[in-house]
Design an enzyme around this catalytic site. Sequence first.
Site, PDB file in Angstrom:
ATOM      1  N   ASP A 255       0.604  -1.042  -0.211  1.00  0.00           N
ATOM      2  CA  ASP A 255       0.382  -0.019  -0.123  1.00  0.00           C
ATOM      3  C   ASP A 255       0.779   1.378  -0.186  1.00  0.00           C
ATOM      4  O   ASP A 255       0.114   2.025  -0.806  1.00  0.00           O
ATOM      5  CB  ASP A 255      -0.894  -0.435   1.454  1.00  0.00           C
TER       6      ASP A 255
ATOM      7  N   ARG B 182      -4.521  -4.845 -11.546  1.00  0.00           N
ATOM      8  CA  ARG B 182      -2.943  -5.853 -12.039  1.00  0.00           C
ATOM      9  C   ARG B 182      -3.904  -6.875 -12.284  1.00  0.00           C
ATOM     10  O   ARG B 182      -3.800  -8.083 -12.984  1.00  0.00           O
ATOM     11  CB  ARG B 182      -1.966  -5.961 -10.895  1.00  0.00           C
TER      12      ARG B 182
ATOM     13  N   ARG C 199     -15.038  -3.668  -3.780  1.00  0.00           N
ATOM     14  CA  ARG C 199     -13.810  -3.349  -2.844  1.00  0.00           C
ATOM     15  C   ARG C 199     -14.375  -3.596  -2.015  1.00  0.00           C
ATOM     16  O   ARG C 199     -15.754  -4.647  -1.812  1.00  0.00           O
ATOM     17  CB  ARG C 199     -14.456  -1.640  -2.781  1.00  0.00           C
TER      18      ARG C 199
END
Length: 320
Positions: free
Chosen positions: A94, A141, A159
């Site tokens: 992150d 990705r 999410r």
Amino acid sequence: MSSPEDSRRGRAQSAAQVRVGTRGSALARSQTSLVTAAIVGELGRKVETVEIVTAGDRSTAALTQIGGTGVFVSALRDALLADEIDVAVHSYKDLPTAPADDLLIAAVPAREDPRDVLVARDGLTLGELPPGATVGTGSPRRAAQLRALGLGLEVVPIRGNVDTRLRKVADGELDAVVLARAGLARLDRLEEVTEVLDPLQLLPAPAQGALAVETRAADPLAAELSALDAADARAAVVAERALLAALEAGCTAPVGGLAEVALGENGPEIFIRGSVTAADGSDAVRLSATGHVNDAEAIGRRLAADLLADGAKNLVGSTR
């Protein structure tokens, strides 16, 4: 020779609680508990856990819409700089690749298995999912690499925390989701995995499965925290993030990177694989590099240059 005042200050510091900042999700708290246990057990320090709410926690929008890399860490870093906490525990993937002023990654603890996993209905594997099956992921990705497999899957953006994502499969909203194995391991939920995905299929994100223990660069605590560092994990992450940093300078396509340290003929060597994939899965470039572990950063940057030279730079337009 130290003065009585220095001795008193040293005793006070060793007795003081270490304030460790964490996000409030179950996964973040689980990861933080691994670090706090080490601070208590290996450093002999008392610990106070401080929950910090980040921008990524407040929003349900896609990461690409709310700032991408860094949305989960800026509030923790602000708390560090404001002396509200002494240590921040991050999922290393992150963190932005640019170093933060006045802060230091004091330790990279032993890394969890960095591979991606599939959690699918009816115990199915990736190859067993029928064409048109819906697979959820919040990662550009993973989405790009799934499309590149040519299995005819419908990749759905999602999410939410791990529970939310797994529930979408259990409730029949999705046929499968792709997650990091490390997160499920730390939540003790590996029994829900239906397939661990080979990096030849989905190459993990740089630094996936690794934790970053961050503190203020000027804090004497940084030297203590270095005892929690795992040399091989740090070397692998350094190479992977050097790859990512070099690619971000001129390539916005989804990037995968995985480095491993092993004993070679001339001592410890690092082997790194890297990939850049068009968002629609229509094209991809994959290469690898190797070298001495002490040259981890240079090896990552060299691999990035090779990828760009081999056509990765041509994928930029296909990702916008």
